[in-house]
Each structure stands twice: as C-alpha cells, then as structure tokens.
Design a protein around this motif. Structure first.
Motif, PDB file in Angstrom:
ATOM      1  N   VAL A 194      -1.876  12.036  -3.050  1.00 56.06           N
ATOM      2  CA  VAL A 194      -1.769  10.734  -3.725  1.00 56.06           C
ATOM      3  C   VAL A 194      -1.045  10.945  -5.056  1.00 56.06           C
ATOM      4  O   VAL A 194      -1.522  11.655  -5.942  1.00 56.06           O
ATOM      5  CB  VAL A 194      -3.150  10.089  -3.970  1.00 56.06           C
ATOM      6  CG1 VAL A 194      -2.983   8.732  -4.643  1.00 56.06           C
ATOM      7  CG2 VAL A 194      -3.917   9.948  -2.661  1.00 56.06           C
ATOM      8  N   LEU A 195       0.128  10.333  -5.136  1.00 56.63           N
ATOM      9  CA  LEU A 195       0.983  10.485  -6.306  1.00 56.63           C
ATOM     10  C   LEU A 195       0.860   9.244  -7.187  1.00 56.63           C
ATOM     11  O   LEU A 195       0.868   8.114  -6.694  1.00 56.63           O
ATOM     12  CB  LEU A 195       2.436  10.648  -5.824  1.00 56.63           C
ATOM     13  CG  LEU A 195       3.479  11.058  -6.859  1.00 56.63           C
ATOM     14  CD1 LEU A 195       3.210  12.459  -7.401  1.00 56.63           C
ATOM     15  CD2 LEU A 195       4.871  10.967  -6.232  1.00 56.63           C
ATOM     16  N   LEU A 196       0.730   9.482  -8.481  1.00 57.13           N
ATOM     17  CA  LEU A 196       0.698   8.374  -9.432  1.00 57.13           C
ATOM     18  C   LEU A 196       1.923   8.515 -10.339  1.00 57.13           C
ATOM     19  O   LEU A 196       2.133   9.562 -10.953  1.00 57.13           O
ATOM     20  CB  LEU A 196      -0.588   8.418 -10.266  1.00 57.13           C
ATOM     21  CG  LEU A 196      -0.706   7.388 -11.390  1.00 57.13           C
ATOM     22  CD1 LEU A 196      -0.755   5.964 -10.832  1.00 57.13           C
ATOM     23  CD2 LEU A 196      -1.936   7.659 -12.248  1.00 57.13           C
ATOM     24  N   CYS A 197       2.766   7.440 -10.372  1.00 56.99           N
ATOM     25  CA  CYS A 197       3.992   7.482 -11.168  1.00 56.99           C
ATOM     26  C   CYS A 197       3.923   6.434 -12.260  1.00 56.99           C
ATOM     27  O   CYS A 197       3.513   5.293 -12.024  1.00 56.99           O
ATOM     28  CB  CYS A 197       5.221   7.217 -10.309  1.00 56.99           C
ATOM     29  SG  CYS A 197       5.393   8.374  -8.944  1.00 56.99           S
ATOM     30  N   LEU A 198       4.368   6.816 -13.452  1.00 58.23           N
ATOM     31  CA  LEU A 198       4.454   5.879 -14.573  1.00 58.23           C
ATOM     32  C   LEU A 198       5.930   5.734 -14.924  1.00 58.23           C
ATOM     33  O   LEU A 198       6.672   6.723 -14.966  1.00 58.23           O
ATOM     34  CB  LEU A 198       3.663   6.439 -15.769  1.00 58.23           C
ATOM     35  CG  LEU A 198       3.774   5.701 -17.090  1.00 58.23           C
ATOM     36  CD1 LEU A 198       3.129   4.306 -16.991  1.00 58.23           C
ATOM     37  CD2 LEU A 198       3.133   6.501 -18.224  1.00 58.23           C
ATOM     38  N   GLY A 199       6.338   4.504 -15.173  1.00 56.69           N
ATOM     39  CA  GLY A 199       7.737   4.321 -15.533  1.00 56.69           C
ATOM     40  C   GLY A 199       7.974   2.895 -16.001  1.00 56.69           C
ATOM     41  O   GLY A 199       7.034   2.188 -16.383  1.00 56.69           O
ATOM     42  N   SER A 200       9.247   2.540 -15.964  1.00 60.23           N
ATOM     43  CA  SER A 200       9.568   1.144 -16.284  1.00 60.23           C
ATOM     44  C   SER A 200      10.101   0.490 -15.026  1.00 60.23           C
ATOM     45  O   SER A 200      10.787   1.121 -14.227  1.00 60.23           O
ATOM     46  CB  SER A 200      10.593   1.089 -17.422  1.00 60.23           C
ATOM     47  OG  SER A 200      11.809   1.651 -16.982  1.00 60.23           O
ATOM     48  N   PRO A 201       9.765  -0.747 -14.833  1.00 59.87           N
ATOM     49  CA  PRO A 201      10.066  -1.381 -13.547  1.00 59.87           C
ATOM     50  C   PRO A 201      11.501  -1.880 -13.431  1.00 59.87           C
ATOM     51  O   PRO A 201      11.877  -2.364 -12.369  1.00 59.87           O
ATOM     52  CB  PRO A 201       9.073  -2.541 -13.505  1.00 59.87           C
ATOM     53  CG  PRO A 201       8.842  -2.877 -14.935  1.00 59.87           C
ATOM     54  CD  PRO A 201       8.994  -1.606 -15.721  1.00 59.87           C
ATOM     55  N   GLY A 202      12.288  -1.742 -14.503  1.00 58.31           N
ATOM     56  CA  GLY A 202      13.653  -2.279 -14.414  1.00 58.31           C
ATOM     57  C   GLY A 202      13.600  -3.775 -14.191  1.00 58.31           C
ATOM     58  O   GLY A 202      12.939  -4.518 -14.912  1.00 58.31           O
TER      59      GLY A 202
ATOM     60  N   MET B 152       2.758   3.229 -10.146  1.00 61.57           N
ATOM     61  CA  MET B 152       2.785   3.181  -8.683  1.00 61.57           C
ATOM     62  C   MET B 152       1.811   4.236  -8.137  1.00 61.57           C
ATOM     63  O   MET B 152       1.803   5.370  -8.612  1.00 61.57           O
ATOM     64  CB  MET B 152       4.194   3.452  -8.160  1.00 61.57           C
ATOM     65  CG  MET B 152       5.156   2.324  -8.469  1.00 61.57           C
ATOM     66  SD  MET B 152       6.807   2.666  -7.852  1.00 61.57           S
ATOM     67  CE  MET B 152       7.274   4.008  -8.907  1.00 61.57           C
ATOM     68  N   VAL B 153       1.026   3.809  -7.176  1.00 59.86           N
ATOM     69  CA  VAL B 153       0.149   4.749  -6.472  1.00 59.86           C
ATOM     70  C   VAL B 153       0.730   4.936  -5.076  1.00 59.86           C
ATOM     71  O   VAL B 153       0.878   3.967  -4.331  1.00 59.86           O
ATOM     72  CB  VAL B 153      -1.296   4.219  -6.378  1.00 59.86           C
ATOM     73  CG1 VAL B 153      -2.138   5.112  -5.472  1.00 59.86           C
ATOM     74  CG2 VAL B 153      -1.932   4.130  -7.756  1.00 59.86           C
ATOM     75  N   LEU B 154       1.099   6.174  -4.741  1.00 67.43           N
ATOM     76  CA  LEU B 154       1.790   6.429  -3.475  1.00 67.43           C
ATOM     77  C   LEU B 154       1.031   7.459  -2.655  1.00 67.43           C
ATOM     78  O   LEU B 154       0.729   8.556  -3.129  1.00 67.43           O
ATOM     79  CB  LEU B 154       3.205   6.956  -3.750  1.00 67.43           C
ATOM     80  CG  LEU B 154       4.108   6.018  -4.562  1.00 67.43           C
ATOM     81  CD1 LEU B 154       5.387   6.738  -4.958  1.00 67.43           C
ATOM     82  CD2 LEU B 154       4.435   4.759  -3.758  1.00 67.43           C
ATOM     83  N   ARG B 155       0.706   7.077  -1.435  1.00 62.49           N
ATOM     84  CA  ARG B 155       0.072   8.032  -0.518  1.00 62.49           C
ATOM     85  C   ARG B 155       1.165   8.823   0.180  1.00 62.49           C
ATOM     86  O   ARG B 155       2.092   8.245   0.757  1.00 62.49           O
ATOM     87  CB  ARG B 155      -0.759   7.258   0.525  1.00 62.49           C
ATOM     88  CG  ARG B 155      -1.307   8.108   1.657  1.00 62.49           C
ATOM     89  CD  ARG B 155      -2.481   8.954   1.200  1.00 62.49           C
ATOM     90  NE  ARG B 155      -2.926   9.881   2.224  1.00 62.49           N
ATOM     91  CZ  ARG B 155      -3.871   9.589   3.136  1.00 62.49           C
ATOM     92  NH1 ARG B 155      -4.446   8.402   3.138  1.00 62.49           N
ATOM     93  NH2 ARG B 155      -4.217  10.497   4.027  1.00 62.49           N
ATOM     94  N   LEU B 156       1.084  10.134   0.105  1.00 61.70           N
ATOM     95  CA  LEU B 156       2.127  10.993   0.647  1.00 61.70           C
ATOM     96  C   LEU B 156       1.773  11.444   2.065  1.00 61.70           C
ATOM     97  O   LEU B 156       0.606  11.650   2.395  1.00 61.70           O
ATOM     98  CB  LEU B 156       2.284  12.232  -0.245  1.00 61.70           C
ATOM     99  CG  LEU B 156       2.549  11.927  -1.725  1.00 61.70           C
ATOM    100  CD1 LEU B 156       2.419  13.195  -2.568  1.00 61.70           C
ATOM    101  CD2 LEU B 156       3.928  11.317  -1.889  1.00 61.70           C
ATOM    102  N   ALA B 157       2.819  11.588   2.868  1.00 64.32           N
ATOM    103  CA  ALA B 157       2.587  12.019   4.251  1.00 64.32           C
ATOM    104  C   ALA B 157       2.140  13.471   4.307  1.00 64.32           C
ATOM    105  O   ALA B 157       1.550  13.895   5.300  1.00 64.32           O
ATOM    106  CB  ALA B 157       3.862  11.822   5.075  1.00 64.32           C
TER     107      ALA B 157
END
Lengths: 661, 435
Positions: free
Chosen positions: A37-45, A85-90
């Motif tokens: 489970v990846l958590l990304c911080l950024g700007s949404p553009g 963004m919370v991303l579940r990785l394969a």
C-alpha cells in the motif's frame, strides 16, 4: 473554490474537480503504509477528479500495477492545492525501493503521468508536511486515509493498521485529557470496549457534565475512523457515579452509557481507541479507552449480562438497538468463519438414504460412543445418512480418533464433519444439513438415546402422512422416565413482558394420558425433529441469532406456521433425552434470558395468534390420573387447564378423536 | 471328531492375585481340560494394576500365562485407558485390532466370559463381530454391571444395603457423577449384554436381581459354582466347639470388623461372668488390609486391640493350607455386609465339615440353611452375632447336628457336564439363527 469544512460531513470527502489530461498530479513524497500500500503526497495539478484510480508505478525499473483513491484539498500552508493518494500495489515493494514513473488513470483518462525518480520516505516525515494544516483539513485527511486504506486493503493488515495509527497520532487534534475529580465539571470514561465484528464494537462507559447534555461524543478507532455516539448511545443510571459527584448532572442525564458502534472502516488494533466529548459549554475532553476485548465468547457473555440495565420493557431499546446488533454481529462473524473443515466417512455409506440424521457434538464427544452403542441395534439407523457435526474444533483430533476406534466395533456407517470454528447449535445443524443426502432431515441432539428401534420409521410415517406437517417430534423422556418433551408452548410473563418457551407436562410421568395424544402444538423441539430437507434449506435452516442452542426450534416452527405448516407432536415414538448436560447452568441462564427477549421481540405479533389457535388443553388432561404421575412433580407444577370457548379447528377435532394410550 | 473350543475370559489370573471368581474360573478351566469333547483356552487380563509389570513384547498385547500350558494367556492392557464408570477400554483398538487377531487365531466355538472388568463390556461386541457363530456365555459373580460401588449394592450412605438401582439413587451414592451418566451406563452395559446368549447366575438371589435389572428371564439360568473335591484334614476329635474362623479379605464389605466388634462384646460379657462359660476364640485368615482406606485400617486395628487375646490374626494363607486351617476351627463365620452371590468360603467350609454362621441376607442366607447346616444372624449386627456365637459355642450337640446337615458340595465334574451340555445346546441354537 468552495469546500465543505463541516466536521460532520461524510467520512470520505474525495474531491470532485475539473481535470484535464496532461496537466496531472505531481508527486512530491511517497511512503509505504504496508508493503503493498503506497501513500503519495503531491499537488493535484488540474485537480484530482475521481476517488478511483488505476495505473502502474515503475519500481526499480519494473512496472507494478496499482489502483486506489485520491483526495485533494486547498492547502493554505503550501500556498495551493495538495493531494494524497492511497494505492494498492499488485506486488509488495521493499522499503528501499526506488520509484520511477507513475501513471494513473480515472475513467480512462490519464490524471497523472509524473516522471519521478525518488526514494521512499517514511510516514512520519510525510505527516510533518501535513501537520501544519488546520484542524478541519487534518480531520478530513484522516477520514480519507482510513477510508481509502480500508477499501484498498492489504495482505499485511496489521502493518497497515499500525501505519494508520501512526498517521492519526501525527496529525490528530489533541484535547485536554479527561480528569475524574469532583472539582472538574466534566468527565468521560470507558469501562470496556468489545469487538463485535471487524468494523463493529460495543462500548460501555460513563460521562458526567455539569453544564448539561454533551453536544458530541465521538469514538475514534486506533486507525482513525470515527463515529458519533451522542444520538445513538443508550444511557442508564450509574448510582456509583452520581454518588461520587454527590449530585446528578444538570441535564438529568443518566451517567452510564452503552453504545453499539458501526464504524465506517475496519479496525484491527486493540489499543489506541480514543473518545472525545464536547460538553454544553463547548469544552472538549478526550479519554483513552482500554484495550479491546477481542475474544468473541468473552465479549458475548459480557454483552449479554448488560440486559439487566434495560430501563423500559416496553421499548427495550437497549436490547434492540445495542445488545442485539452486537450479539448478532458476533454470531454472524462466527458463521462466516464456520465451514466443515474435515468430512470423514466411516464405513460404506448407505446407497440411497431416506433420512439424514444430523447430530451436533459440543464438548461431550463421549455421546458418540453412547449413541452408537444404542444405534447398533436399529437397522433403520444403518440405512440412514448419519452425520456427526463437531462444534468443538479443539476436540477434532480426539473425535477422529474415537470414530476410528468405534466404527470397527459398532459397524454403523456415519460421517464426521468438523467445523472450523465453534459456530453454535444453529450453525452446526445447518452445516450438517448442507451435507445431507437424504430426503428428510432429522435434527438430533447428541444426548438423546433411543429406547428401542422403530422410532425413526414412526416419525417418517407421521411426517409423510400429512403434507401440512412441517416438523414432527417425538415424546422425549428424562432418564427417570418423566416427560422432557411432549410439545412446546409459549407462556407470557407479565413481569418481564416476554414469552418464554415451555414444555407441556415436563417432569410428569411419561404415561400421562394428556401427553400421549398426537396433536398439533405451537412448537416442537429441535432436539429430535424431522423436517423435509429442501424445506429446511429453503428456510436457511435454524437461525443463528440465538445464543447457545435455545429458541432456534420455536423460531423455526413459527416460520413454518407463517407458511401454513404445522408442528406435530407424536407420542408413538419415544426416546430418552438427557437434557442439560452440555452447558454450565449460570451461563445458560443469561443466554436464555437474551434468547427469550429476542424471540419475544421477533414474534410478539404472531405468538398470541398461535397460542389462541393451538394451545388447547388436551381432553385427556382433565382425567389425568395423578397417581400415575410422579406425585411430587405433578403437584409442584400445576397443569395448565384453561378452558376457553372457541371454535375448534379441524386439526383439533382430528386430534381429539384419537384415544389416548 | 475335533474337540470344540471354549474360551474363558477372566479379569485376572488367580496366580497373579487370589480372588473367589478367579479361583472358580481357573478350577473350571482345569477341569474342562479333561473333557473329551471340549478344549478350554483361558485368557486373563494381565499387567497393572493387579500385576506389577505389564506386557513384555512390543507389537502384541498377548503373552503366555504358563510355560507348560499353551492354552493359558495373558491379555495385557497396559497403555490403554480404562473407564471405570462405563466399564470400557477407551482405546477400542484393544478390541478391534488385538482381540480380533487373537479370536481369529483361536477361533473358539464358545466364549464364556467370567468377567469383563479391566477389559470392558464392549469386548462382548467384538466377540460377536468376529465370531458370529460362537455361543457367548457370561457368568455373573457380583453386581458390577448394576452397581458402580464395586458391584456390592451397598450404598455409600452409611453402608445401607441397596435393593434398587436407579439413576437418581446411584447419583445419591456418587454425587459427582450425574444421573444421566448412570442412565447411560446401564444402557451401555445392556447394549453389549444383548449379545450374550446365556447368563449364568450361581445363586437364585443374584439371578432375580439381574432379572429385575433387565436381563430377560429366558436368557439367564441358575448354575452354582462346581468345586473340585479336596481331601479333608482328619482331625475332628472331640473338643469344645468354641473355635471360629474367618476366611476372606479384610475389606469393609466382608464384615471382619463386625466379627471383631462381636468379640469385643463377648469379651466384656465374660468379664462379668467371672470366667464362667465358654469364651469363643477367633482366627482371622485373610489379606489386603494394607490396600484399604486408612479409616478402615485404623478402626480394624483398634478393634483387634480391644478384642484382646481371644482373637488371633493369622493373615494371608496359601490355598494348599486351607484344609489344615479349616480343621483348626469348628465354625466358619461369614459376616459380609453386602449381599454376596455364592460365597466360595461357604462351599469350602462345607467341604471341610464346618457349619457356617452367616449374615441373614442374599446369597449367604440362600446357601446356608438356618438351623440345618449353620446359623443366621442379623447382617451388620455385632450383638446378634455375639449372641449367635455364644449359642453355637455353648450348646452341646448343636455343632454335631448342624455338621450332619451339611449338604454335598456341587461337584466340579457334574458342573462341567452341565456346562458342556449347555455349550452344545446354545451352539445348535446359534447355528440355526445365524444360518
């Protein structure tokens, strides 16, 4: 742009915003909540449009599929919009993995195509970037994290929970800790919190506010999910609290509270629950709850004991709004885990059995030997599909050993099904019914011993003789020959405003004429009940809402009644029922009270009609020779000989034309 | 024509530890060896608790019980749990593997159970499973199948005599065992007893008890223990008849303590009489005081002390010495406080020409005729026993009269004859029913 700052807004408040391909999300930091489970911080553009994202991320040069959820907010501290963004990785990533290009799409459009190359950061560093945000934003971020992570899931749930807990601790708003003192005009305390399900809990505590009823009481799971209790909690008097403060609160509220919590997300961690209370004057205090009681049996027994705090038997809101949902949830969670883990056949199964006999075994696996020692004399048993269902999985090995020893000695073919977890009487029977090969189903308790062969054929004949019979049960005798079962009826208790299940003529002599009349009765016991297997399955069998084998049978009979099918008692067959050996009685009493009240609430509109139609005194009862009955028992429990003028149904007439034996 | 085989199943070999049922069964086995038509085989439970060591060879539960006799076996049960309430070996492999193999190897025509203690009632089922044509007999030596208190039918409540079992009454005697368990116990035993072709009751009293309990009358018959005749020890010279003997175990059921209390009373009475009149003397022969409950041992020793010089504790005796020991006394006292069945000690007393003083109940009262070949006294009543002993010792001519009334002991050869006829008869019936 306008954005809701309402704290009570929905827990997940993903952003819907304009988006355009090519001007997408820029990632500034990434971290792992769990290896997958990846958590990304950024700007949404140009804004993150949807909460549902799909794509891939290059990790150390290898593309890894991912999907998840995004959330963005107007961040004054960063001078623009930020997003998470919370991303579940394969596939899981290593902590030292280097991330490359991240491509994400939503609704087929690319929302992010960031050419990055970065090391993973740690969660704490990322949260430090968020912590300057204002309180409502941080709350909404926490709401998003727990919701998205819960939906994304992980193979490492425990680690995911720990990460969420760390995030909560990093950015949550902290309040004054509640202090219990006569000098402090508000206090909040949690006595215990118990797990009912993966996302549901049962809370017991008290609060005291000098200024009046609290405006808010909010429970936070260790992972950060929250739910407001002030409307749903059940309040009840706590004389000990009133005595401590020497006065009751200004609002007149009862100090104690009990609350069933349905959380918006799963919660795994046992430690870290927090309750917050905002009193009438707007002051907020917080309190750290004790560790969650995770053991379902301990939780169930503790919750059941709360029924005594019910204030009104008319509404029964404690039972129906707090206790029943919690107990049902505990039972359902069990059912979801119940399956026949092992099914072992002993001997050659009969070619085309007419009857499947389901015998649940709970703790007392020695009954297997005792039943086989009697079944061995009965050719009808050998022709039947005999299934023992073990509801004490911890005895699985012992039972398989016993069965392997006993089959060569008794040579009565049978199957043993071992349930994966203890599921209770209803689930054990239903699991057995799922395996049944017969046309008819005989539910049979393990502590029932036949007196002599022939009873099964008799039950079958009675059942098949009349298509309006839904369930048929025989006469059951205690070990001293007195009546254990001759049909069941419902008795109303004014003090508890409930209907209890009672057995006709219980304890009287087995030869009592009134008990030797075949007839329709309000209900029959599931200790020995014959029913059509398809009918049983179509009704989903016994309902698992009751605790420890009690009112399931009458519940089934009442459901049959609603379908126009009769519960039939036949004394032509009789067996011995060594009732009451399986449970300690104190525990059974508490469970029994709960079952009675639930059964009452579910059937209070039907039972009076059933009783009016069916609870007729048998004609033979009037001429019962008391000398034949055990006189002590006969006098201690008076016969229910109510006469009421009413039209006899054809069923009753048929019954009455039958001569008592 | 080949000799047909009868297998005797015992709970204990008399060489291991003496006991009435064991002694009778072994005597029967030995007598049956002379039969031209029947070959006896004997299997006795071996190993703990009665034997200090168990099986000697891995891979089998069986072993020879005699170097010289290939037909005597031990069945060792060590390693297998025994359920004392139900009377069953918990690991059924003992039956379905080991006993099945043994039965298949021996292939007996008749299996005659003398006891199933330590082995289990369900061994009967294994015999029926493996040998569908075999006739199965079961000799009842006491009330073990009925009564959990070592088959004595004496209640734990003040040692009251019990004449009716029920789940409730048994639970009263054993409050830790629930009535449902007693209910199941009876049905469990009866499930296996249903496979027995004929029960043998050595007393009418016991037969009636079992019929009341549930054995159909047509499946149980009276047949007393046969005894092999032994030579009397010829020393019946004229003397005062004031010598009394007790032969049996020192346990609470056999009533040696009742006899000691009676002697205490007689001692007190004789002090008042200033030495006049006969003072009976008692010889106590027996064993197993060491394995009784401490309370009983203490009481026994105290009574022994207070009875003084008029009681001689002989202790353990060898069966070969019995004739001499019997000749040393004039009367044999059987003061049991339980019902008894057909006490071997009564037969032995009669064989050696000794009239018997016995409790007035059960198998004792049946075997000894009051005023004909012995005297009855009220069970468990030391005063009545003391009176009876004083009367026996102080009535000239009474001993000779009662001695003349002693019946012929049922001879073993007749008993064996009856048994072999019964075996043959039952086999015919079985062949008809199985075919």
């Amino acid at each position: 742009m306008p954005r809701s700052r309402d704290r009570s807004a929905s827990i997940t408040s993903e952003v819907a915003a304009e988006a355009s391909a090519g001007d997408g999300v820029t990632i500034s930091q990434s971290t792992l909540l769990a290896p997958d489970v990846l958590l990304c911080l950024g700007s949404p553009g140009e804004k993150l449009r949807s909460d549902s994202l799909h794509g891939s991320v290059i990790s150390d040069g290898v593309p890894v599929g991912c999907s998840g959820y995004g959330f963005s907010w107007d961040s004054p501290t960063s001078g623009g919009d930020s997003c998470l963004m919370v991303l579940r990785l394969a596939a899981p990533l290593a902590a030292e993995a280097r991330l490359g290009r991240l491509i994400l799409t939503t609704d087929g459009r690319i929302v992010s195509d960031s050419e990055g190359s970065s090391d993973l950061t740690d969660l704490r560093s990322m949260m430090r970037r968020i912590s300057p945000e204002d309180q409502p934003a941080r709350q909404r971020i926490l709401d998003f994290l727990v919701s998205a992570a819960s939906k994304a899931g992980s193979v490492a749930v425990a680690q995911l929970s720990e990460s969420l807990h760390a995030a909560r601790e990093a950015i949550r708003e902290r309040h004054v800790v509640s202090v219990i003192s006569r000098d402090v005009p508000r206090a909040l305390y949690v006595d215990s919190i118990m797990r009912a399900g993966h996302d549901s809990f049962y809370l017991r505590g008290w609060s005291w506010c000098e200024s009046g009823s609290p405006q808010q009481v909010t429970a936070y799971s260790p992972e950060g999910a929250r739910v407001d209790l002030v409307e749903s909690m059940y309040r009840y008097p706590r004389p000990d609290i009133d005595a401590f403060y020497g006065r009751s609160s200004a609002s007149g509220d009862d100090a104690g509270f009990i609350a069933y919590l349905q959380m918006p997300a799963l919660s795994e961690l046992l430690d870290g629950w927090i309750l917050e209370m905002e009193d009438a004057s707007g002051v907020i205090v917080e309190h750290a709850a004790p560790a969650v009681t995770d053991d379902p049996v301990a939780a169930r027994d503790s919750i059941l004991a709360d029924i005594s705090h019910e204030k009104s038997a008319a509404t029964r809101s404690l039972l129906m709004d707090q206790v029943y949902p919690a107990i049902s949830r505990i039972q359902t969670e069990r059912r979801s885990a119940v399956r026949a883990e092992v099914v072992e056949q002993y001997g050659t199964p009969p070619a085309s059995p007419d009857v499947s006999i389901i015998v649940p075994l709970y703790k007392r696996i020695d009954f297997l030997e005792q039943q086989l020692a009697q079944f061995v004399h009965d050719p009808e048993i050998a022709r039947s599909d005999l299934i023992y269902v073990l509801d004490s999985p911890e005895l699985g090995e012992a039972l398989l050993q016993k069965a392997a020893w006993l089959y060569p000695l008794y040579r009565v073919p049978f199957r043993v099904a071992i349930l994966s977890v203890n599921g209770g009487f209803a689930f054990a029977n239903n699991a057995g019914a799922a395996l049944a090969r017969g046309r008819l189903l005989l539910l049979l308790n393990s502590d029932i011993l036949p007196d002599r062969p022939g009873w099964l054929g008799t039950l079958r004949e009675v059942h098949d003789h009349d298509p309006t019979i839904g369930a048929v049960a025989p006469k059951l005798l205690f070990e001293d020959g007195s009546l254990q079962h001759a049909g069941m009826f419902f008795q109303h208790d004014q003090r508890t405003r409930s209907w209890s299940n009672e057995h006709y003529f219980k304890g009287l002599h087995g030869s009592l004429p009134a008990a030797n009349v075949a007839r329709q009765v309000p209900a029959v016991t599931a200790a020995c009940m014959l029913i059509d297997v398809e009918r049983y399955r179509s009704m989903d069998g016994l309902r698992g809402i009751y605790v420890q084998g009690d009112y399931e049978d009458s519940d089934l009979c009442l459901r049959l009644y609603e379908q126009g099918l009769r519960s039939w008692y036949t004394p032509e067959a009789h067996l011995f029922h060594l009732e009451g050996q399986s449970y300690p009685s104190a525990q059974r009493q508490i469970a029994g009270r709960y079952n009675r009240l639930i059964h009452t609430e579910l059937w209070k509109d039907v039972i009076p009609a059933v009783m009016a139609e069916l609870d007729h005194p048998s004609p033979a009862a009037f001429s019962m020779p008391l000398s034949e009955a055990r006189s002590a028992q006969a006098t201690s429990r008076p016969l229910r000989l109510r006469q009421r003028p009413r039209v006899q149904s054809p069923v009753v007439r048929a019954t009455r034309s039958r001569a008592p034996r | 024509m080949r000799r047909r085989k009868v297998l005797y199943v015992l709970h204990n070999h008399p060489k291991t530890r003496p006991g009435g049922a064991e002694a009778y069964a072994f005597e029967t086995y030995l007598a049956m060896r002379a039969s031209p038509d029947w070959e006896p085989i004997l299997v006795a439970k071996g190993g703990p608790p009665l034997q200090p060591i168990g099986r000697l060879h891995s891979g089998t539960q069986f072993g020879p019980a005699s170097v010289d006799d290939p037909n005597q076996y031990f069945c060792y049960t060590d390693g297998y749990g025994y359920d004392w309430i139900y009377g069953t070996t918990t690991d059924k492999e003992l039956y379905t593997k080991h006993f099945r193999g043994f039965l298949d190897a021996i292939r007996p025509d008749v299996v005659h159970f003398q006891h199933t203690q330590f082995l289990g009632y369900d061994l009967i089922r294994e015999v029926r499973n493996t040998l569908p044509h075999a006739a199965i007999l079961y000799t009842l030596h006491e009330f073990m199948p009925i009564c959990h208190r070592q088959g004595q039918m004496v209640r734990t409540i003040a040692n009251e005599l019990c004449d009716e079992e029920s789940p409730r009454r048994c639970h009263e005697c054993f409050p830790d065992i629930d009535p449902q368990t007693f209910f199941m116990r009876k049905r469990f035993v009866q499930s296996h007893f249903a496979l027995v072709d004929r029960f043998i009751a050595p007393s009418h009293f016991l037969l009636e008890r079992y019929v009341e309990w549930g054995i159909p009358r047509d499946r149980i018959l009276f047949e007393d223990y046969g005894r092999t005749a032994v030579a009397r020890f010829a020393s019946d010279h004229d003397r005062p008849r004031d010598r009394f003997g007790f032969f049996g175990q020192f346990n609470p059921y056999k009533g040696a303590d009742v006899l000691l209390e009676a002697m205490k009373l007689l001692g007190l009475a004789s002090e008042g009489l200033d030495g006049e009149g006969p003072v009976p003397h008692v010889w106590l022969h027996g064993a197993n005081l060491d394995i009784q409950a401490g309370e009983f041992q203490t009481r026994f020793r105290e009574l022994l002390e207070s009875a003084g010089d008029n009681v001689t504790l002989v202790g353990t005796y060898r069966h070969a010495d019995l004739a001499r020991l019997m000749a040393n006394v004039d009367w044999v006292v059987v003061p049991s406080i339980w019902w008894e069945n057909s006490p071997l000690v009564i037969q032995e007393a009669f064989m050696h020409g000794r009239p018997v003083l016995c409790s007035d109940i059960g198998g004792m009262a049946e075997k000894v005729e009051n005023g004909v070949n012995g005297l009855h006294f009220a069970v468990g009543d030391p005063e009545d026993l003391a009176r009876t002993m004083a009367r026996a010792a102080g009535s000239p001519g009474l001993w000779e009269t009662l001695r003349a009334g002693i019946p012929q002991i049922y001879p073993m050869d007749q008993h064996v004859q009856r048994l072999t006829e019964l075996y043959g008869h039952l086999l015919e019936g079985r062949d008809a029913s199985v075919a």
